[in-house]
Scaffold this motif. Sequence first.
Motif, mmCIF file in Angstrom:
data_model
loop_
_atom_site.group_PDB
_atom_site.id
_atom_site.type_symbol
_atom_site.label_atom_id
_atom_site.label_comp_id
_atom_site.label_asym_id
_atom_site.label_seq_id
_atom_site.Cartn_x
_atom_site.Cartn_y
_atom_site.Cartn_z
ATOM 1 N N ALA A 69 0.776 -1.249 -0.055
ATOM 2 C CA ALA A 69 -0.023 -0.084 0.047
ATOM 3 C C ALA A 69 0.698 1.211 0.171
ATOM 4 C CB ALA A 69 -0.939 -0.008 1.194
ATOM 5 N N VAL A 70 0.272 2.328 -0.479
ATOM 6 C CA VAL A 70 0.940 3.669 -0.492
ATOM 7 C C VAL A 70 -0.236 4.838 0.216
ATOM 8 C CG1 VAL A 70 2.536 3.076 -2.391
ATOM 9 C CG2 VAL A 70 0.364 4.206 -2.671
ATOM 10 N N ALA A 71 0.500 5.782 0.712
ATOM 11 C CA ALA A 71 -0.462 6.960 1.191
ATOM 12 C C ALA A 71 0.509 8.392 1.048
ATOM 13 C CB ALA A 71 -0.785 6.528 2.730
ATOM 14 N N VAL A 72 -0.372 9.055 0.637
ATOM 15 C CA VAL A 72 0.094 10.611 0.645
ATOM 16 C C VAL A 72 -0.758 11.540 1.481
ATOM 17 C CG1 VAL A 72 0.250 12.349 -0.871
ATOM 18 C CG2 VAL A 72 0.956 10.526 -1.578
ATOM 19 N N SER A 103 -5.818 -0.246 -8.226
ATOM 20 C CA SER A 103 -5.929 -0.561 -6.470
ATOM 21 C C SER A 103 -7.014 -1.520 -6.314
ATOM 22 C CB SER A 103 -5.936 0.794 -5.621
ATOM 23 O OG SER A 103 -5.162 1.859 -5.844
ATOM 24 N N LEU A 104 -6.773 -2.141 -5.323
ATOM 25 C CA LEU A 104 -7.882 -2.967 -4.654
ATOM 26 C C LEU A 104 -8.947 -2.295 -3.941
ATOM 27 C CD1 LEU A 104 -6.143 -6.127 -3.287
ATOM 28 C CD2 LEU A 104 -7.230 -6.018 -5.235
ATOM 29 N N LYS A 105 -8.232 -1.275 -3.468
ATOM 30 C CA LYS A 105 -9.402 -0.129 -2.673
ATOM 31 C C LYS A 105 -8.484 0.887 -2.289
ATOM 32 C CE LYS A 105 -8.605 -2.778 1.890
ATOM 33 N NZ LYS A 105 -9.168 -3.282 3.042
ATOM 34 N N TRP A 106 -9.172 2.094 -2.407
ATOM 35 C CA TRP A 106 -8.454 3.459 -1.787
ATOM 36 C C TRP A 106 -9.383 4.201 -0.907
ATOM 37 C CZ3 TRP A 106 -9.554 8.532 -3.456
ATOM 38 C CH2 TRP A 106 -10.587 8.400 -4.588
ATOM 39 N N GLY A 107 -8.857 5.260 -0.387
ATOM 40 C CA GLY A 107 -9.678 6.106 0.551
ATOM 41 C C GLY A 107 -9.100 7.353 1.028
ATOM 42 N N CYS A 108 -10.040 8.159 1.662
ATOM 43 C CA CYS A 108 -9.357 9.421 2.145
ATOM 44 C C CYS A 108 -9.812 9.667 3.582
ATOM 45 C CB CYS A 108 -9.791 10.811 1.247
ATOM 46 S SG CYS A 108 -9.317 12.128 1.508
ATOM 47 N N GLU A 109 -9.011 10.019 4.446
ATOM 48 C CA GLU A 109 -9.165 10.286 5.703
ATOM 49 C C GLU A 109 -8.521 11.425 6.431
ATOM 50 O OE1 GLU A 109 -7.828 6.327 6.999
ATOM 51 O OE2 GLU A 109 -5.642 7.224 7.272
ATOM 52 N N PRO A 110 -9.181 12.201 7.335
ATOM 53 C CA PRO A 110 -8.624 13.392 8.031
ATOM 54 C C PRO A 110 -7.274 13.164 8.361
ATOM 55 C CG PRO A 110 -10.953 13.363 8.796
ATOM 56 C CD PRO A 110 -10.579 11.838 8.014
ATOM 57 N N ALA A 111 -6.212 14.197 8.303
ATOM 58 C CA ALA A 111 -4.849 13.842 8.885
ATOM 59 C C ALA A 111 -4.284 15.005 9.039
ATOM 60 C CB ALA A 111 -4.218 12.803 7.914
ATOM 61 N N GLU A 112 -3.361 15.452 9.854
ATOM 62 C CA GLU A 112 -2.729 16.564 10.051
ATOM 63 C C GLU A 112 -1.529 16.684 8.936
ATOM 64 O OE1 GLU A 112 -3.092 19.346 11.879
ATOM 65 O OE2 GLU A 112 -4.865 18.351 12.773
ATOM 66 N N PRO A 113 -1.595 17.735 8.000
ATOM 67 C CA PRO A 113 -2.284 19.167 8.371
ATOM 68 C C PRO A 113 -3.713 18.855 7.557
ATOM 69 C CG PRO A 113 -0.521 19.576 6.812
ATOM 70 C CD PRO A 113 -0.389 18.136 7.277
ATOM 71 N N ARG A 115 -5.382 15.840 4.842
ATOM 72 C CA ARG A 115 -5.996 14.614 4.595
ATOM 73 C C ARG A 115 -4.999 13.806 4.153
ATOM 74 N NH1 ARG A 115 -8.929 16.542 -1.124
ATOM 75 N NH2 ARG A 115 -6.894 16.941 -2.202
ATOM 76 N N ARG A 116 -5.244 12.339 4.147
ATOM 77 C CA ARG A 116 -4.347 11.384 3.891
ATOM 78 C C ARG A 116 -5.174 10.480 2.933
ATOM 79 N NH1 ARG A 116 -3.849 6.104 6.423
ATOM 80 N NH2 ARG A 116 -1.574 5.347 6.003
ATOM 81 N N ILE A 117 -4.695 10.414 1.768
ATOM 82 C CA ILE A 117 -5.318 9.381 0.720
ATOM 83 C C ILE A 117 -4.235 8.270 0.540
ATOM 84 C CG2 ILE A 117 -5.902 9.416 -1.735
ATOM 85 C CD1 ILE A 117 -6.185 12.424 -1.770
ATOM 86 N N TRP A 118 -5.092 7.188 0.871
ATOM 87 C CA TRP A 118 -4.337 5.974 0.740
ATOM 88 C C TRP A 118 -4.894 4.871 -0.524
ATOM 89 C CZ3 TRP A 118 -7.767 1.873 1.267
ATOM 90 C CH2 TRP A 118 -8.980 2.339 2.027
ATOM 91 N N ALA A 119 -3.930 3.957 -0.749
ATOM 92 C CA ALA A 119 -4.434 2.987 -1.876
ATOM 93 C C ALA A 119 -3.638 1.702 -1.382
ATOM 94 C CB ALA A 119 -4.268 3.319 -3.140
ATOM 95 N N VAL A 120 -4.520 0.684 -1.181
ATOM 96 C CA VAL A 120 -4.173 -0.893 -1.024
ATOM 97 C C VAL A 120 -4.000 -1.365 -2.654
ATOM 98 C CG1 VAL A 120 -4.330 -3.010 -0.114
ATOM 99 C CG2 VAL A 120 -4.914 -1.039 1.390
ATOM 100 N N LEU A 121 -2.736 -1.750 -2.872
ATOM 101 C CA LEU A 121 -2.477 -2.010 -4.423
ATOM 102 C C LEU A 121 -2.615 -3.858 -4.369
ATOM 103 C CD1 LEU A 121 0.732 0.049 -4.957
ATOM 104 C CD2 LEU A 121 -1.755 0.394 -5.078
ATOM 105 N N HIS A 122 -2.179 -4.538 -3.358
ATOM 106 C CA HIS A 122 -2.492 -5.970 -3.157
ATOM 107 C C HIS A 122 -2.730 -6.320 -1.904
ATOM 108 C CE1 HIS A 122 -1.438 -6.819 -7.428
ATOM 109 N NE2 HIS A 122 -0.194 -5.747 -7.320
ATOM 110 N N SER A 123 -3.354 -7.399 -1.875
ATOM 111 C CA SER A 123 -3.608 -7.897 -0.323
ATOM 112 C C SER A 123 -3.789 -9.659 -0.545
ATOM 113 C CB SER A 123 -4.977 -7.521 0.123
ATOM 114 O OG SER A 123 -5.269 -8.346 1.275
ATOM 115 N N SER A 124 -3.211 -10.360 0.314
ATOM 116 C CA SER A 124 -3.225 -11.911 0.195
ATOM 117 C C SER A 124 -4.422 -12.319 0.656
ATOM 118 C CB SER A 124 -1.969 -12.324 0.685
ATOM 119 O OG SER A 124 -2.068 -11.971 2.113
ATOM 120 N N ASP A 125 -5.568 -11.677 1.102
ATOM 121 C CA ASP A 125 -6.610 -12.143 1.473
ATOM 122 C C ASP A 125 -7.352 -13.056 0.637
ATOM 123 O OD1 ASP A 125 -7.759 -9.073 2.925
ATOM 124 O OD2 ASP A 125 -6.439 -10.531 3.739
#
Length: 288
Positions: A69-72, A103-113, A115-125
């Motif tokens: 995964a990666v996040a910015v 991505s398998l999934k991605w999203g956005c959440e509040p984060a200082e200062p 927002r944080r946008i993340w993306a899960v690229l692969h999961s072994s589920d």
Amino acid sequence: MPQHRFEGTLDQLAEVRRFVRLAAGGHEAMRLAELVASELAANAVLHSDSGKPGGWFTVETWFTPSEVAVAVTDMGAEQEPAACTVDTDAVSGRGLWMVETLSLKWGCEPAEPGRRIWAVLHSSDRPLLFLDVDGPLIPFGAPAPHLGERSADLSAPPPPPTGANPLLARIDPRHGTRLSALPCDLVWATTWMADANEVISPLLGLPELPVVDWPDSDDEGPLHWKTRGLVGWAAGRPFVWVDDEITDADRAWVSAHHHGQALLHRVDPRRGLTHADFATITDWLAQL
């Protein structure tokens, strides 16, 4: 997890990709993570306060056996990020659309200062099933028996439209139900590329599926040109590859370079997928 702060300018994108490469340490999903991190970073610069004078953003990555995964994190913006439908001929505006596609999934959440946008690229589920079209779904031999047995069930996928490629009539629509019942995530691995979703999926009653984007390759030798790309896409997840051109050279290379379990299942292109093929795939998945 590795994390680094960058100035909010587009000339930092090359440094973002370099940071991801170093963090990946040769991981199979490195190139995919580079691309997604670069798109998220560009989005931060172009569409958030990170792109204003004195702005900055941070990049996080994690590469584990179970997840990539990666996040910015940016400095915030008035509008929430959204992946818009883009014109296939457009030269810009693809950033979050591409992130969503890859991505398998991605999203956005509040984060200082901001927002944080993340993306899960692969999961072994769940394991993957890489599916070719020509040969497995469109057999090259004599027309299959199902062509004279189309069901009157109104819920069945529609036949190919008038004027369509006549070979599409060889597709057995019942394969859609069989594929959907498998305990795995389906992925198109075909030269049909995005056309597989537009043309093949409706005939099988399948939803839009992820599509493997083939990198340019000048490799010569016995190894199939898809093999390296599929191992990279899987990034350690168990996978089944269904194709009519698989050889022992591909099996040996995957065994040596893929860190998870894999079934490379060759389908007879004259007959396409059969009950025996589905039984082999089902049994293998059940043993994971």
